[in-house]
Design an enzyme around this catalytic site. Structure first.
Site, PDB file in Angstrom:
ATOM      1  CG  ASP A   7      25.144  39.093  43.340  1.00 41.91           C
ATOM      2  OD1 ASP A   7      25.890  40.070  43.118  1.00 41.91           O
ATOM      3  OD2 ASP A   7      24.176  38.800  42.616  1.00 41.91           O
ATOM      4  CB  ILE A   8      28.947  42.904  45.592  1.00 46.81           C
ATOM      5  CG1 ILE A   8      29.291  44.036  46.571  1.00 46.81           C
ATOM      6  CG2 ILE A   8      28.964  43.387  44.149  1.00 46.81           C
ATOM      7  CD1 ILE A   8      30.734  44.486  46.512  1.00 46.81           C
ATOM      8  N   GLY A  29      32.313  40.093  34.689  1.00 46.89           N
ATOM      9  CA  GLY A  29      32.518  39.885  36.126  1.00 46.89           C
ATOM     10  C   GLY A  29      31.592  40.709  37.005  1.00 46.89           C
ATOM     11  CG  ASP A  31      32.246  46.888  35.292  1.00 45.53           C
ATOM     12  OD1 ASP A  31      31.314  47.616  35.683  1.00 45.53           O
ATOM     13  OD2 ASP A  31      33.109  47.267  34.468  1.00 45.53           O
ATOM     14  CB  SER A 114      42.995  43.447  40.576  1.00 43.83           C
ATOM     15  OG  SER A 114      42.976  44.735  40.020  1.00 43.83           O
ATOM     16  N   GLY A 116      40.012  38.711  39.447  1.00 44.79           N
ATOM     17  CA  GLY A 116      39.262  37.966  38.437  1.00 44.79           C
ATOM     18  C   GLY A 116      40.018  38.017  37.121  1.00 44.79           C
ATOM     19  CE1 TYR A 118      41.122  44.214  33.578  1.00 43.29           C
ATOM     20  CE2 TYR A 118      41.228  45.749  35.408  1.00 43.29           C
ATOM     21  CZ  TYR A 118      40.899  45.467  34.097  1.00 43.29           C
ATOM     22  OH  TYR A 118      40.347  46.458  33.310  1.00 43.29           O
TER      23      TYR A 118
END
Ligand code: AR6
Length: 171
Positions: A7-8, A29, A31, A114, A116, A118
């Site tokens: 997890d970032i 996501g 974000d 992108s 996920g 996107y």
């Protein structure tokens, strides 16, 4: 460069990258996870940025995150490949690397931008990400380490495979 699964929002680096949208006002996501972990002050700061074009990047502080900065970049939405998606994705990585250097970061962590909601094809996206980062680091940069944070195993495997291909070429 190091590939990690996780997890970032948990990683202690100088800057993490957020796979944002052009409003910079949060979403789902990675974000959503970043906004939840950083706290409401992040949304406040993002409002002041007045959005960001696809392929570009903007910086905020990390607020409650262990990371000092968050570099927000809206990735391209996949529309079949004829809409400059590849160039725009490369530009996301490049813009974030340039900003990380500008803010004197030594360590930087990227999510898989992108791939996920996107829907950018994973193998293609991973190739663009690794190529852009390697080419950038070969030039003058103060960055000491770039982490690629993969949330799921499929993404982790794709990055491992891509990087082993690059290592074969250099042997
Ligand atoms: N840490 C690391 N990676 C994560 C995390 C996490 N906590 N959570 C998800 N991922 P996505 P996109 C992975 O959809 O495709 C948002 O609503 C995820 O598994 O987050 O660029 C924005 O506001 C996937 O591998 O980003 C935009 O509207 C990768 O992060 C839109 O989604 C990217 O998935 C951006 O879509």
């Amino acid at each position: 460069m190091e590939v990690l699964q996780g997890d970032i929002t948990q990683i202690k680096v100088d800057a993490i990258v957020n796979a944002a949208n052009t409003t910079l006002l949060g979403g789902g996501g990675v974000d959503g996870a970043i906004h939840r972990a950083a706290g409401p002050a992040l949304l406040h700061a993002c409002r002041e940025l007045h959005g960001c074009d696809t392929g570009k990047a903007k910086v905020t502080k990390g607020y409650l995150l262990p990371a000092r900065y968050i570099i927000h970049t809206p990735g391209p939405i996949w529309k079949g490949g004829d809409f400059n998606e590849g160039k725009l994705l490369s530009s996301c990585y490049q813009s974030c690397l340039v900003l990380a250097d500008k803010f004197h970061c030594q360590t930087l962590a990227f999510p898989s931008i992108s791939t996920g909601v996107y829907h950018f094809p994973l193998i293609q996206a991973v190739h663009i990400a690794v190529k852009t980062i390697i080419e950038y680091l070969q030039k003058e940069s103060k960055l000491r380490k770039v982490f690629l944070i993969c949330f799921d195993e499929k993404t982790w495997k794709a990055y491992k495979w891509e990087i082993s291909g690059w290592l074969d070429q250099t042997e």
